[in-house]
Design an enzyme around this catalytic site. Structure first.
Site, PDB file in Angstrom:
ATOM      1  N   ALA A 234       0.839  -1.202   0.000  1.00 21.12           N
ATOM      2  CA  ALA A 234       0.000   0.000   0.000  1.00 21.12           C
ATOM      3  C   ALA A 234       0.873   1.251   0.000  1.00 21.12           C
ATOM      4  O   ALA A 234       1.273   1.743  -1.059  1.00 21.12           O
ATOM      5  CB  ALA A 234      -0.953  -0.030   1.187  1.00 21.12           C
ATOM      6  N   ARG A 235       1.196   1.779   1.191  1.00 19.93           N
ATOM      7  CA  ARG A 235       2.062   2.944   1.335  1.00 19.93           C
ATOM      8  C   ARG A 235       3.001   2.703   2.510  1.00 19.93           C
ATOM      9  O   ARG A 235       2.606   2.211   3.565  1.00 19.93           O
ATOM     10  CB  ARG A 235       1.246   4.221   1.567  1.00 19.93           C
ATOM     11  CG  ARG A 235       0.583   4.776   0.307  1.00 19.93           C
ATOM     12  CD  ARG A 235       1.634   5.285  -0.685  1.00 19.93           C
ATOM     13  NE  ARG A 235       1.068   5.893  -1.883  1.00 19.93           N
ATOM     14  CZ  ARG A 235       0.782   5.244  -2.994  1.00 19.93           C
ATOM     15  NH1 ARG A 235       0.976   3.942  -3.058  1.00 19.93           N
ATOM     16  NH2 ARG A 235       0.300   5.892  -4.030  1.00 19.93           N
ATOM     17  N   GLU A 264      10.803   7.016  -0.349  1.00 17.56           N
ATOM     18  CA  GLU A 264      11.133   6.406  -1.636  1.00 17.56           C
ATOM     19  C   GLU A 264      11.636   7.472  -2.606  1.00 17.56           C
ATOM     20  O   GLU A 264      11.026   8.530  -2.723  1.00 17.56           O
ATOM     21  CB  GLU A 264       9.900   5.707  -2.218  1.00 17.56           C
ATOM     22  CG  GLU A 264       9.398   4.545  -1.367  1.00 17.56           C
ATOM     23  CD  GLU A 264       8.165   3.882  -1.961  1.00 17.56           C
ATOM     24  OE1 GLU A 264       7.692   4.332  -3.031  1.00 17.56           O
ATOM     25  OE2 GLU A 264       7.657   2.934  -1.364  1.00 17.56           O
ATOM     26  N   HIS A 294       8.524  -0.686  -5.170  1.00 14.24           N
ATOM     27  CA  HIS A 294       7.222  -0.095  -5.511  1.00 14.24           C
ATOM     28  C   HIS A 294       6.833  -0.496  -6.941  1.00 14.24           C
ATOM     29  O   HIS A 294       6.401   0.325  -7.756  1.00 14.24           O
ATOM     30  CB  HIS A 294       7.262   1.428  -5.374  1.00 14.24           C
ATOM     31  CG  HIS A 294       5.916   2.020  -5.066  1.00 14.24           C
ATOM     32  ND1 HIS A 294       5.735   3.076  -4.198  1.00 14.24           N
ATOM     33  CD2 HIS A 294       4.671   1.708  -5.516  1.00 14.24           C
ATOM     34  CE1 HIS A 294       4.456   3.398  -4.129  1.00 14.24           C
ATOM     35  NE2 HIS A 294       3.791   2.570  -4.926  1.00 14.24           N
TER      36      HIS A 294
END
Length: 332
Positions: A234-235, A264, A294
């Protein structure tokens, strides 16, 4: 319509979607501050993928009516500032649903089947004995509860996949209506704490908001059954990676699969202890952690969907009175 990152070679798809209803301007910049004032002054719609949009950036766009985030997450945009200017903020929530769901389940299965452990062992010089490796992460799916935090599009797709592999599936999402669990044939936890306490595998699928930032911290990880696996596609800031480091180090968490990190790319800030141990091939972490950059969404088909669906969302925002995928300022 301004497209400042220029990820594609031409604007043929965008022009076809707009069918002459708007002029598409493509630029290649690493941040919005690099744009010419003339481009900003002429822009009605702004399409972004990796760029951040601050209040100072918004001040440079006097005509701006809509921003489309070319992806699911919208935490890169100062939405209160956009709302104060009357600028619509939209996202594209359905471009990589199946890819991210596949990735999340693949991470969980790789850890639960010991794939990395055996892979590393058989590549040693000399290789390990031709035999199984005993590890607490390796368990039969039908004896395990697969817990999903956030039952949106991706969470739902993960639930269906996990159920197909034989897991008992349970979710927690206070924003889903009553009966969502009945439609899917899964169970519902009444609270986050109740979810965690039965989560042999925890898969995170919430947006990053004030409510979810840091939600899975050390106390949350301690509620997991010993030997749990944690997956986050997700995050990054939803999960405290320092707490995860400690939970993996002391053996409470058996394995983790991360497609996202708090910062990131990770080398643009302080490198988390967990990532440093992973890169250093720390023996205690061997075969227990998978990190991907990611990339869960990535397929050629997903990139094509991002492009087309983003243009369609912008067209709806600028050229119709029925905008799609609008993110309210308070949704944070």
């Amino acid at each position: 319509m301004l497209y400042p990152e220029g990820m594609y070679q031409d604007d043929t798809v965008e022009q076809a979607v707009f069918a002459g209803g708007a002029r598409v301007v493509m630029r290649r910049t690493t941040r919005l501050a690099e744009l010419d004032d003339a481009d900003c002054a002429a822009t009605d719609g702004l399409m972004i993928f990796r760029h951040h949009v601050s209040a100072a950036d918004l001040a440079r766009f006097p005509r701006l009516r809509a921003i489309v985030r070319m992806g699911v997450g919208y935490d890169r945009i100062d939405r209160p500032a956009a709302a104060a200017r009357g600028v619509l903020v939209c996202n594209v929530p359905d471009y990589g649903t199946t890819e991210v769901a596949d990735h999340a389940v693949a991470l969980a299965l790789a850890l639960r089947r010991g794939l990395l452990l055996h892979h590393a062992a058989q590549r040693r010089d000399p290789p390990a004995p031709w035999s199984v490796i005993e590890d607490p992460a390796i368990r039969r799916a039908s004896t395990q509860t697969f817990a999903i935090l956030g039952l949106g599009r991706i969470g739902t797709a993960v639930a269906l996949r996990a159920r197909a592999f034989g897991h008992r599936v349970v979710f927690f999402d206070p924003y889903r209506p009553n009966g969502a669990e009945l439609a899917l044939g899964i169970d519902r936890a009444p609270s986050l704490e109740a979810l965690l306490e039965q989560a042999n595998t925890l898969s995170i699928h919430t947006p990053l908001t004030r409510e979810t930032r840091g939600m899975i911290d050390g106390a949350a990880l301690a509620r997991l059954p010993r030997g749990a696996v944690v997956v986050n596609t997700a995050r990054g800031p939803i999960l405290d990676v320092d707490a995860l480091h400690d939970a993996l180090r002391d053996g409470h968490v058996a394995g983790a699969g991360l497609d996202v990190l708090p910062i990131e790319p990770p080398d643009s800030g302080p490198v988390p202890r967990l990532l440093a141990a992973y890169r250093a091939h720390a023996p205690w972490l061997e075969g227990r952690l998978i990190i991907t950059p990611h990339s869960a969404f990535h397929t050629p088909e997903a990139w094509a969907d991002i492009r087309r669906k983003s243009a369609e969302t912008m067209r709806a925002a600028l050229l119709t009175n029925r905008p799609q995928n609008v993110i309210a300022p308070e949704d944070d």
